[in-house]
Design a protein around this motif. Structure first.
Motif, PDB file in Angstrom:
ATOM      1  N   ARG A 207      12.854   9.933  40.894  1.00  0.00           N
ATOM      2  CA  ARG A 207      11.673   9.739  40.073  1.00  0.00           C
ATOM      3  C   ARG A 207      12.017  10.067  38.392  1.00  0.00           C
ATOM      4  O   ARG A 207      11.370  11.069  37.845  1.00  0.00           O
ATOM      5  CB  ARG A 207      10.529  10.664  40.422  1.00  0.00           C
ATOM      6  N   PRO A 208      12.731   9.463  37.888  1.00  0.00           N
ATOM      7  CA  PRO A 208      13.039   9.562  36.407  1.00  0.00           C
ATOM      8  C   PRO A 208      12.116   9.095  35.586  1.00  0.00           C
ATOM      9  O   PRO A 208      11.405   8.139  35.885  1.00  0.00           O
ATOM     10  CB  PRO A 208      14.478   8.759  36.321  1.00  0.00           C
ATOM     11  N   ILE A 209      11.819   9.800  34.181  1.00  0.00           N
ATOM     12  CA  ILE A 209      10.948   9.389  33.266  1.00  0.00           C
ATOM     13  C   ILE A 209      11.658   9.666  31.812  1.00  0.00           C
ATOM     14  O   ILE A 209      12.662  10.550  31.961  1.00  0.00           O
ATOM     15  CB  ILE A 209       9.823   9.861  33.408  1.00  0.00           C
ATOM     16  N   ILE A 210      11.426   8.707  30.986  1.00  0.00           N
ATOM     17  CA  ILE A 210      11.894   8.824  29.672  1.00  0.00           C
ATOM     18  C   ILE A 210      10.754   9.234  28.986  1.00  0.00           C
ATOM     19  O   ILE A 210       9.494   9.013  28.967  1.00  0.00           O
ATOM     20  CB  ILE A 210      12.246   7.525  29.097  1.00  0.00           C
ATOM     21  N   VAL A 211      11.069  10.447  28.136  1.00  0.00           N
ATOM     22  CA  VAL A 211      10.055  11.140  26.967  1.00  0.00           C
ATOM     23  C   VAL A 211      10.678  10.589  25.578  1.00  0.00           C
ATOM     24  O   VAL A 211      11.731  11.185  25.191  1.00  0.00           O
ATOM     25  CB  VAL A 211       9.577  12.520  27.303  1.00  0.00           C
ATOM     26  N   ALA A 212       9.953   9.595  24.762  1.00  0.00           N
ATOM     27  CA  ALA A 212      10.462   9.178  23.420  1.00  0.00           C
ATOM     28  C   ALA A 212       9.703   9.790  22.502  1.00  0.00           C
ATOM     29  O   ALA A 212       8.461  10.019  22.439  1.00  0.00           O
ATOM     30  CB  ALA A 212      10.522   7.854  23.490  1.00  0.00           C
ATOM     31  N   GLY A 213      10.426  10.357  21.466  1.00  0.00           N
ATOM     32  CA  GLY A 213       9.641  10.843  20.355  1.00  0.00           C
ATOM     33  C   GLY A 213       9.801  10.339  18.911  1.00  0.00           C
ATOM     34  O   GLY A 213      10.295   8.877  18.701  1.00  0.00           O
ATOM     35  N   SER A 214       9.682  11.026  17.748  1.00  0.00           N
ATOM     36  CA  SER A 214       9.624  10.365  16.705  1.00  0.00           C
ATOM     37  C   SER A 214      10.984   9.834  16.220  1.00  0.00           C
ATOM     38  O   SER A 214      11.058   9.191  15.383  1.00  0.00           O
ATOM     39  CB  SER A 214       9.027  11.342  15.564  1.00  0.00           C
ATOM     40  N   GLY A 215      12.038  10.478  16.709  1.00  0.00           N
ATOM     41  CA  GLY A 215      13.235  10.136  16.460  1.00  0.00           C
ATOM     42  C   GLY A 215      13.579   8.545  16.780  1.00  0.00           C
ATOM     43  O   GLY A 215      14.553   7.921  16.180  1.00  0.00           O
ATOM     44  N   ILE A 216      12.918   7.970  17.583  1.00  0.00           N
ATOM     45  CA  ILE A 216      12.829   6.587  17.988  1.00  0.00           C
ATOM     46  C   ILE A 216      12.333   5.686  16.720  1.00  0.00           C
ATOM     47  O   ILE A 216      13.155   4.951  16.276  1.00  0.00           O
ATOM     48  CB  ILE A 216      12.028   6.251  19.255  1.00  0.00           C
ATOM     49  N   ARG A 217      11.386   6.162  15.999  1.00  0.00           N
ATOM     50  CA  ARG A 217      10.994   5.570  14.731  1.00  0.00           C
ATOM     51  C   ARG A 217      11.971   5.685  13.752  1.00  0.00           C
ATOM     52  O   ARG A 217      12.312   4.715  12.986  1.00  0.00           O
ATOM     53  CB  ARG A 217       9.509   6.047  14.177  1.00  0.00           C
ATOM     54  N   ALA A 218      12.314   6.998  13.646  1.00  0.00           N
ATOM     55  CA  ALA A 218      13.146   7.334  12.637  1.00  0.00           C
ATOM     56  C   ALA A 218      14.522   6.442  12.605  1.00  0.00           C
ATOM     57  O   ALA A 218      15.322   6.081  11.623  1.00  0.00           O
ATOM     58  CB  ALA A 218      13.644   8.702  12.356  1.00  0.00           C
ATOM     59  N   SER A 219      14.967   6.218  13.805  1.00  0.00           N
ATOM     60  CA  SER A 219      16.349   5.482  14.099  1.00  0.00           C
ATOM     61  C   SER A 219      15.952   4.123  14.067  1.00  0.00           C
ATOM     62  O   SER A 219      17.024   3.139  14.220  1.00  0.00           O
ATOM     63  CB  SER A 219      16.925   5.980  15.622  1.00  0.00           C
ATOM     64  N   ARG A 220      14.873   3.594  14.081  1.00  0.00           N
ATOM     65  CA  ARG A 220      14.396   2.167  14.290  1.00  0.00           C
ATOM     66  C   ARG A 220      15.095   1.611  15.682  1.00  0.00           C
ATOM     67  O   ARG A 220      15.625   0.560  15.814  1.00  0.00           O
ATOM     68  CB  ARG A 220      14.987   1.173  13.092  1.00  0.00           C
ATOM     69  N   ALA A 221      14.806   2.361  16.512  1.00  0.00           N
ATOM     70  CA  ALA A 221      15.453   2.282  17.716  1.00  0.00           C
ATOM     71  C   ALA A 221      14.457   1.723  19.139  1.00  0.00           C
ATOM     72  O   ALA A 221      14.785   1.895  20.221  1.00  0.00           O
ATOM     73  CB  ALA A 221      15.958   3.576  18.451  1.00  0.00           C
ATOM     74  N   GLN A 222      13.487   1.072  18.496  1.00  0.00           N
ATOM     75  CA  GLN A 222      12.346   0.737  19.514  1.00  0.00           C
ATOM     76  C   GLN A 222      12.883  -0.366  20.246  1.00  0.00           C
ATOM     77  O   GLN A 222      12.624  -0.322  21.586  1.00  0.00           O
ATOM     78  CB  GLN A 222      11.054   0.196  18.892  1.00  0.00           C
ATOM     79  N   ALA A 223      13.582  -1.439  19.788  1.00  0.00           N
ATOM     80  CA  ALA A 223      13.839  -2.374  20.767  1.00  0.00           C
ATOM     81  C   ALA A 223      15.048  -1.752  21.731  1.00  0.00           C
ATOM     82  O   ALA A 223      15.226  -2.145  22.907  1.00  0.00           O
ATOM     83  CB  ALA A 223      14.567  -3.586  19.869  1.00  0.00           C
ATOM     84  N   ALA A 224      15.937  -0.914  21.224  1.00  0.00           N
ATOM     85  CA  ALA A 224      16.763  -0.409  22.258  1.00  0.00           C
ATOM     86  C   ALA A 224      16.259   0.308  22.988  1.00  0.00           C
ATOM     87  O   ALA A 224      16.782   0.371  24.283  1.00  0.00           O
ATOM     88  CB  ALA A 224      17.939   0.458  21.435  1.00  0.00           C
ATOM     89  N   LEU A 225      15.202   1.122  22.793  1.00  0.00           N
ATOM     90  CA  LEU A 225      14.687   1.823  24.184  1.00  0.00           C
ATOM     91  C   LEU A 225      13.992   1.018  25.231  1.00  0.00           C
ATOM     92  O   LEU A 225      14.190   1.226  26.207  1.00  0.00           O
ATOM     93  CB  LEU A 225      13.661   2.716  23.268  1.00  0.00           C
ATOM     94  N   LEU A 226      13.256  -0.043  24.689  1.00  0.00           N
ATOM     95  CA  LEU A 226      12.707  -1.044  25.515  1.00  0.00           C
ATOM     96  C   LEU A 226      13.689  -1.762  26.316  1.00  0.00           C
ATOM     97  O   LEU A 226      13.494  -1.823  27.560  1.00  0.00           O
ATOM     98  CB  LEU A 226      11.875  -1.840  24.648  1.00  0.00           C
ATOM     99  N   LYS A 227      14.760  -2.033  25.716  1.00  0.00           N
ATOM    100  CA  LYS A 227      15.811  -2.694  26.518  1.00  0.00           C
ATOM    101  C   LYS A 227      16.424  -1.949  27.397  1.00  0.00           C
ATOM    102  O   LYS A 227      16.678  -2.281  28.851  1.00  0.00           O
ATOM    103  CB  LYS A 227      16.926  -3.354  25.664  1.00  0.00           C
ATOM    104  N   PHE A 228      16.422  -0.671  27.275  1.00  0.00           N
ATOM    105  CA  PHE A 228      17.262   0.217  28.040  1.00  0.00           C
ATOM    106  C   PHE A 228      16.282   0.595  29.381  1.00  0.00           C
ATOM    107  O   PHE A 228      16.623   0.670  30.450  1.00  0.00           O
ATOM    108  CB  PHE A 228      17.701   1.612  27.423  1.00  0.00           C
ATOM    109  N   ALA A 229      15.069   0.847  28.890  1.00  0.00           N
ATOM    110  CA  ALA A 229      14.171   1.206  29.921  1.00  0.00           C
ATOM    111  C   ALA A 229      13.785   0.091  30.948  1.00  0.00           C
ATOM    112  O   ALA A 229      13.797   0.376  32.155  1.00  0.00           O
ATOM    113  CB  ALA A 229      12.655   1.552  29.453  1.00  0.00           C
ATOM    114  N   ARG A 230      13.731  -1.038  30.333  1.00  0.00           N
ATOM    115  CA  ARG A 230      13.716  -2.208  31.411  1.00  0.00           C
ATOM    116  C   ARG A 230      14.933  -2.458  32.098  1.00  0.00           C
ATOM    117  O   ARG A 230      14.820  -2.842  33.507  1.00  0.00           O
ATOM    118  CB  ARG A 230      13.328  -3.698  30.629  1.00  0.00           C
ATOM    119  N   PHE A 231      15.951  -2.330  31.651  1.00  0.00           N
ATOM    120  CA  PHE A 231      17.406  -2.517  32.400  1.00  0.00           C
ATOM    121  C   PHE A 231      17.556  -1.448  33.532  1.00  0.00           C
ATOM    122  O   PHE A 231      17.834  -1.835  34.487  1.00  0.00           O
ATOM    123  CB  PHE A 231      18.505  -2.445  31.542  1.00  0.00           C
ATOM    124  N   ALA A 232      17.013  -0.195  33.065  1.00  0.00           N
ATOM    125  CA  ALA A 232      17.647   0.853  34.110  1.00  0.00           C
ATOM    126  C   ALA A 232      16.235   1.256  34.895  1.00  0.00           C
ATOM    127  O   ALA A 232      16.180   1.991  35.926  1.00  0.00           O
ATOM    128  CB  ALA A 232      17.556   2.142  33.427  1.00  0.00           C
TER     129      ALA A 232
END
Length: 555
Positions: A207-232
């Motif tokens: 039962r894994p889960i991702i908790v994403a914070g403001s570092g996602i916005r600071a890194s402009r990593a939104q697309a990378a997060l979505l891609k990873f979450a859907r892949f995994a």
């Protein structure tokens, strides 16, 4: 190379680093502002130093570029107070202030104080520019510090009440480093060994889960997060600042977790047997006071700042690096989905339960309007690509639970606790991206802080739309005072017509008292061609529910 004044060097450096706005309160480096204007850097004069700082913050969060704010020496402490939110939210800001000189220090010069201890706790870097010749190296150092690692505010004190030191000439100018004008300038990766350790742990999770914070916005990593979450195939909960990183309609989205939260997210994170923190500082607001999840759950944390790794939760391993780069590494190492199909089914059931729970008030047509209904209508009305700037307090609570960002390109930025932040920040965000629809969602208590900036918006043609959840008071605090008439002035305001005030200042304005009138007003406001405000009268008895947390076991 011929000599240039410090003012000219400042203006040219800004242009080279992509800074095109200078938010300030007079008077600070007037010759510098003339130089900026000549090469296309626009000066925006606000009505308060704190508002100028918030504008620079909104500008930085929207664009990823450095936001610049400034004030003369007298306003230095006011400007400093506007940097707290930027520090908490990892926003790259350069604050410039006038300051003392060798001839004035320790002589009771007019309102002169030692600024260094004030800015030391609010910035990543603070220095004095006592000679113009030091401007090139100190300015470039400040910009590097602001944008690298975990981004944040920096400060330069310019000698002279209004920074007169920059009138001196500079002989040697360092070549610019434009890469440090944008976040992130570099994307460091984690060690391969640590990636393998994290992947091994993830494969064992049911039962894994991702908790994403403001570092996602600071890194402009939104697309990378979505891609990873859907892949995994890993469900995602976010802080409010990272809310738009995954569409609300995505089956992996559980919502916002913590204090400003949706029940689905808090329940899902509490039931998880593995937590992957990504760009999260694991602070009290995102974890419900470190109870969601409970410390001790198997966890891995990704952060560019090693100081954050394991700060509040014991880790199997900490992955030091840029979130986008590390997520890509982790995806390659995993090579496929993790977790059980039953876990995905559980998330679907939680999402369905939330939809039924939320529908009661999101579909209500009662008057005064329910805030849940207002958020639902705003969600339906927001166009593609819209940015929403959300204030703290009840505005944040309602947005976390009932604002749905599903259309392409939609995003959200939020106050990290500074009431009143959202309106000036929305103006700064619009300056950074004039073609983007920018909407401020705020309560009346927060809007009172900086409503004078309506005049600023009109003066400069900063065409945002502001939606005020107007319950005529600090009703979040109503419970403290009960229904005692002798105490109600501690939370209850007079019935001020914000629409009338806005019209007086030159804005297009609407007053909405029935749910059926909101969509038309919002559509007109978006097309108004000038700053617009919608004053929505909402139910003062409506209070954001206490966030869900796991019931304590009886001992």
């Amino acid at each position: 190379m011929g000599k240039k004044t410090g003012n000219r060097v400042l203006a040219e450096t800004f242009a080279a680093y992509g800074v095109d706005h200078f938010f300030n309160v007079p008077m600070i480096i007037p010759p510098g502002i003339k130089e900026m204007t000549a090469i296309g850097v626009k000066s925006v004069v606000a009505h308060s130093e704190k508002a100028a700082a918030y504008m620079a913050d909104g500008y930085a969060r929207e664009s990823g570029r450095v936001g610049v704010c400034a004030s003369q020496a007298i306003g230095a402490t006011n400007l400093a107070s506007g940097l707290v939110d930027a520090l908490m939210a990892k926003s790259p800001i350069l604050a410039l202030t006038g300051g003392g000189t060798a001839d004035t220090r320790e002589r009771n010069f007019y309102q002169e104080i030692d600024q260094r201890p004030i800015y030391a706790g609010l910035t990543k870097f603070s220095a004095r520019v006592e000679k113009a010749q030091r401007l090139p190296d100190l300015l470039q150092q400040a910009l590097r510090v602001a944008t690298t690692g975990s981004p944040g505010p920096v400060h330069l004190e310019l000698s002279g009440f209004w920074g007169a030191v920059l009138m001196e000439e500079v002989e040697h100018v360092m070549p610019p480093e434009p890469r440090y004008g944008f976040c992130p300038p570099i994307r460091p990766a984690a060690s391969a060994e640590d990636i393998r350790t994290a992947a091994t742990a993830l494969r064992k999770a049911e039962r894994p889960i991702i908790v994403a914070g403001s570092g996602i916005r600071a890194s402009r990593a939104q697309a990378a997060l979505l891609k990873f979450a859907r892949f995994a195939r890993i469900p995602v909960a976010t802080s409010l600042d990272a809310k738009a990183a995954i569409p609300e309609s995505d089956t992996l989205c559980t919502g916002v977790v913590g204090d400003y939260s949706r029940d689905t997210a808090n329940i899902a994170v509490s039931e998880a047997d593995f937590v992957l923190f990504v760009g999260s500082s694991t602070g009290s607001m995102t974890t419900r006071g470190w109870s969601v999840p409970v410390p001790g759950v198997p966890a891995v944390q990704i952060d560019i700042d090693p100081r954050e790794l394991g700060r509040n939760y014991p880790l199997i391993v900490g992955l030091i690096g840029d979130p986008a780069a590390v997520l890509e590494q982790l995806g390659v190492e995993l090579a496929g989905p993790v977790g059980s199909p039953q876990w995905i089914d559980r998330i679907a059931a939680l999402r369905e339960e939330w939809g039924k729970l939320a529908a009661q008030y999101e579909n209500s047509d009662t008057s005064p309007i329910r805030p849940e209904r207002l958020c639902s209508m705003l969600s339906e009305s927001l166009p593609e690509g819209a940015l929403v700037a959300v204030d703290t307090g009840h505005a944040a609570g309602w947005a976390a639970r009932h604002l749905y960002l599903n259309r392409s390109g939609q995003a959200l930025i939020r106050a990290a606790g500074s009431l009143g932040w959202s309106f000036p920040a929305s103006l700064g965000a619009k300056c950074a991206n004039p073609m983007r629809p920018v909407v401020c969602f705020t309560g009346d208590g927060a809007f009172y802080y900086h409503l004078a900036e309506m005049e600023t918006a009109v003066r400069y043609g900063i065409n945002t739309v502001t939606v005020v959840n107007n319950n005529h008071g600090f009703n979040q605090e109503r419970v403290l005072w009960g229904e005692d008439a002798a105490l109600e002035k501690n939370w209850k305001f007079g019935r001020v017509d914000f629409a009338a005030v806005a019209e007086t200042l030159g804005m297009k304005a609407y007053r909405v008292e029935r749910a059926s009138d909101f969509r038309g007003a919002f559509k007109d406001a978006l097309a108004a061609g000038r700053p617009a405000l919608i004053d929505v009268y909402t139910d003062p008895s409506a209070v954001v529910p206490i966030p869900w947390e796991k019931p304590k076991e009886l001992g």
